[in-house]
Design a protein around this motif. Sequence first.
Motif, PDB file in Angstrom:
ATOM      1  N   ILE A   1       0.855  -1.195   0.000  1.00  0.00           N
ATOM      2  CA  ILE A   1       0.000   0.000   0.000  1.00  0.00           C
ATOM      3  C   ILE A   1       0.881   1.232   0.000  1.00  0.00           C
ATOM      4  N   LYS A   2       0.546   2.173  -0.900  1.00  0.00           N
ATOM      5  CA  LYS A   2       1.253   3.462  -0.876  1.00  0.00           C
ATOM      6  C   LYS A   2       0.290   4.557  -0.443  1.00  0.00           C
ATOM      7  N   PHE A   3       0.704   5.308   0.580  1.00  0.00           N
ATOM      8  CA  PHE A   3      -0.042   6.489   1.001  1.00  0.00           C
ATOM      9  C   PHE A   3       0.701   7.722   0.504  1.00  0.00           C
ATOM     10  N   GLY A   4      -0.048   8.683  -0.061  1.00  0.00           N
ATOM     11  CA  GLY A   4       0.639   9.852  -0.594  1.00  0.00           C
ATOM     12  C   GLY A   4      -0.116  11.150  -0.401  1.00  0.00           C
ATOM     13  N   TRP A   5       0.646  12.245  -0.443  1.00  0.00           N
ATOM     14  CA  TRP A   5       0.120  13.597  -0.518  1.00  0.00           C
ATOM     15  C   TRP A   5      -0.876  13.909   0.614  1.00  0.00           C
ATOM     16  N   GLY A   6      -1.946  14.627   0.298  1.00  0.00           N
ATOM     17  CA  GLY A   6      -2.950  14.973   1.305  1.00  0.00           C
ATOM     18  C   GLY A   6      -2.361  15.758   2.459  1.00  0.00           C
TER      19      GLY A   6
ATOM     20  N   ILE B   1       5.623   5.470   1.122  1.00  0.00           N
ATOM     21  CA  ILE B   1       5.160   6.836   1.360  1.00  0.00           C
ATOM     22  C   ILE B   1       5.498   7.686   0.152  1.00  0.00           C
ATOM     23  N   ASP B   2       4.493   8.420  -0.324  1.00  0.00           N
ATOM     24  CA  ASP B   2       4.717   9.427  -1.372  1.00  0.00           C
ATOM     25  C   ASP B   2       4.594  10.784  -0.691  1.00  0.00           C
ATOM     26  N   ALA B   3       5.746  11.385  -0.385  1.00  0.00           N
ATOM     27  CA  ALA B   3       5.743  12.588   0.451  1.00  0.00           C
ATOM     28  C   ALA B   3       5.132  13.788  -0.277  1.00  0.00           C
TER      29      ALA B   3
ATOM     30  N   MET C   1      10.580   5.816   0.072  1.00  0.00           N
ATOM     31  CA  MET C   1      10.148   7.196   0.285  1.00  0.00           C
ATOM     32  C   MET C   1      10.147   7.867  -1.087  1.00  0.00           C
ATOM     33  N   GLU C   2       8.932   8.272  -1.521  1.00  0.00           N
ATOM     34  CA  GLU C   2       8.779   8.815  -2.877  1.00  0.00           C
ATOM     35  C   GLU C   2       8.721  10.342  -2.852  1.00  0.00           C
ATOM     36  N   GLU C   3       9.450  10.951  -3.731  1.00  0.00           N
ATOM     37  CA  GLU C   3       9.440  12.390  -3.964  1.00  0.00           C
ATOM     38  C   GLU C   3       9.372  13.240  -2.692  1.00  0.00           C
ATOM     39  N   PRO C   4      10.378  13.094  -1.833  1.00  0.00           N
ATOM     40  CA  PRO C   4      10.406  13.958  -0.658  1.00  0.00           C
ATOM     41  C   PRO C   4      10.753  15.409  -1.000  1.00  0.00           C
TER      42      PRO C   4
ATOM     43  N   GLY D   1      10.510  10.492 -10.159  1.00  0.00           N
ATOM     44  CA  GLY D   1      10.560  10.502 -11.618  1.00  0.00           C
ATOM     45  C   GLY D   1       9.242  10.674 -12.333  1.00  0.00           C
ATOM     46  N   GLU D   2       8.118  10.792 -11.610  1.00  0.00           N
ATOM     47  CA  GLU D   2       6.848  10.859 -12.330  1.00  0.00           C
ATOM     48  C   GLU D   2       6.686  12.144 -13.138  1.00  0.00           C
ATOM     49  N   GLU D   3       7.420  13.219 -12.778  1.00  0.00           N
ATOM     50  CA  GLU D   3       7.362  14.447 -13.586  1.00  0.00           C
ATOM     51  C   GLU D   3       8.372  14.433 -14.723  1.00  0.00           C
TER      52      GLU D   3
ATOM     53  N   PRO E   1       7.077   1.858 -12.854  1.00  0.00           N
ATOM     54  CA  PRO E   1       6.384   2.941 -13.553  1.00  0.00           C
ATOM     55  C   PRO E   1       5.255   3.561 -12.731  1.00  0.00           C
ATOM     56  N   HIS E   2       5.130   4.879 -12.875  1.00  0.00           N
ATOM     57  CA  HIS E   2       3.999   5.605 -12.309  1.00  0.00           C
ATOM     58  C   HIS E   2       2.786   5.414 -13.219  1.00  0.00           C
ATOM     59  N   ALA E   3       1.600   5.276 -12.656  1.00  0.00           N
ATOM     60  CA  ALA E   3       0.384   5.134 -13.471  1.00  0.00           C
ATOM     61  C   ALA E   3      -0.808   5.537 -12.626  1.00  0.00           C
TER      62      ALA E   3
HETATM   63 MG    MG Z   1       3.909  10.093  -6.733  1.00  0.00          MG
END
Ligand code: MG
Length: 373
Positions: A163-168, A196-198, A222-225, A248-250, A298-300
């Motif tokens: 499970i990935k929790f992100g943003w918010g 975690i997607d920071a 840890m994603e995009e801190p 890398g998603e951007e 990959p991001h999707a």
């Molecule tokens: Mg992300």
Amino acid sequence: MKITNVEAIHLANPEIIDIANGTQDALVVKVYTDEGFIGIGEVDSSPHVAKAIIEAPMSHSLCHGLRELVIGENPFEVDKIWEKMYQGSIFYGRRGAAIHAMSGIDIALWDIMGKVTEKPIYQLLGGGYRKKIRAYASVLFRNTPQEMAETTKKLINQGFTAIKFGWGIFGQDPKLDIALVKAARKAAGDKIDIMIDAGLIWDAKTAIRMTKRLEEFNIFWMEEPLPPDDLAGYARVAESVDTPIAAGEEESTRFGFKELIEIGKIDILQPDLARAGGFTEGKKIAQLAYDHNRVCVPHAYSTGIVTAATVHFNAWLPKSLFVEYSMDTTALSRNLVKTKMQFKDGYVTVPDEPGLGVELNNKIIERYQIKNL
Ligand code: MG
């Protein structure tokens, strides 16, 4: 066989006013051929901008719209077409929106090749290593520890093992951040992977401090801190913590990912096939990851088109960790394609139908298409 037209279909769901509530818009690309085969692709960008890049007429020899560059070409010549689009847009392109728009056309070309040869795309990429891909549920951070625990338990009951929790709400209050992650880990037990997607929020020192603080909860990545252009900051973080750093998603093209690896020192590359350059460039990015002993995940996070593309891509990757599985329930996310990915016991089955293996739901297109802008 020749390409006869490219259609860019802008969809928008006016009921969704915040991305936090789900997929608001999409740009579907259809590539037509003189033999009746039609390829489907998707661009995850600003649909207004990407549509203009596809439809624009030539301004001068280094400033073409993409449609006129590909009409008349053989859809099987994907490398040649990619380079033609790249060179023909080089004054305004090279990264960002022009590559996003190219991605949609490229995905559609691979769909055409699959439909003509009656082979799934993963076979055309070079073969499949696996018949099913482990999925991670991709959801936004919940506002309270209790909600984090409830969501974690719900997703585990649905079969997810990651499970990935992100943003918010994440990143605004360190104490709350820790309480939220602690609650998810407690509810998940030891066997579930948590990412975690920071959400691009910290500077390097804060990211190092927080990532170290969260290590006791065994964070898978840890994603995009940090903001995507702080490559020096990424290097400091990656070299200071044990948790793998993902980003890398951007980013678009192999050139962007080369910098993320060589300067940013990140561990996990997250190209979005509908932004980074489609399958043709995605193969080169994945090769770059392999050569540097990095993992490509990959991001999707838009519609069933990019999800299908990503499943084929993951089947072909020599090392595949996960396919991102958006839990968004909006119409554009869930119902734009008729064929659903088969999800069972934490894994998505790789489709064996020709091309992407998805068919557009014309009712959704008619309902959400934006016309005559
Ligand atoms: Mg992300």
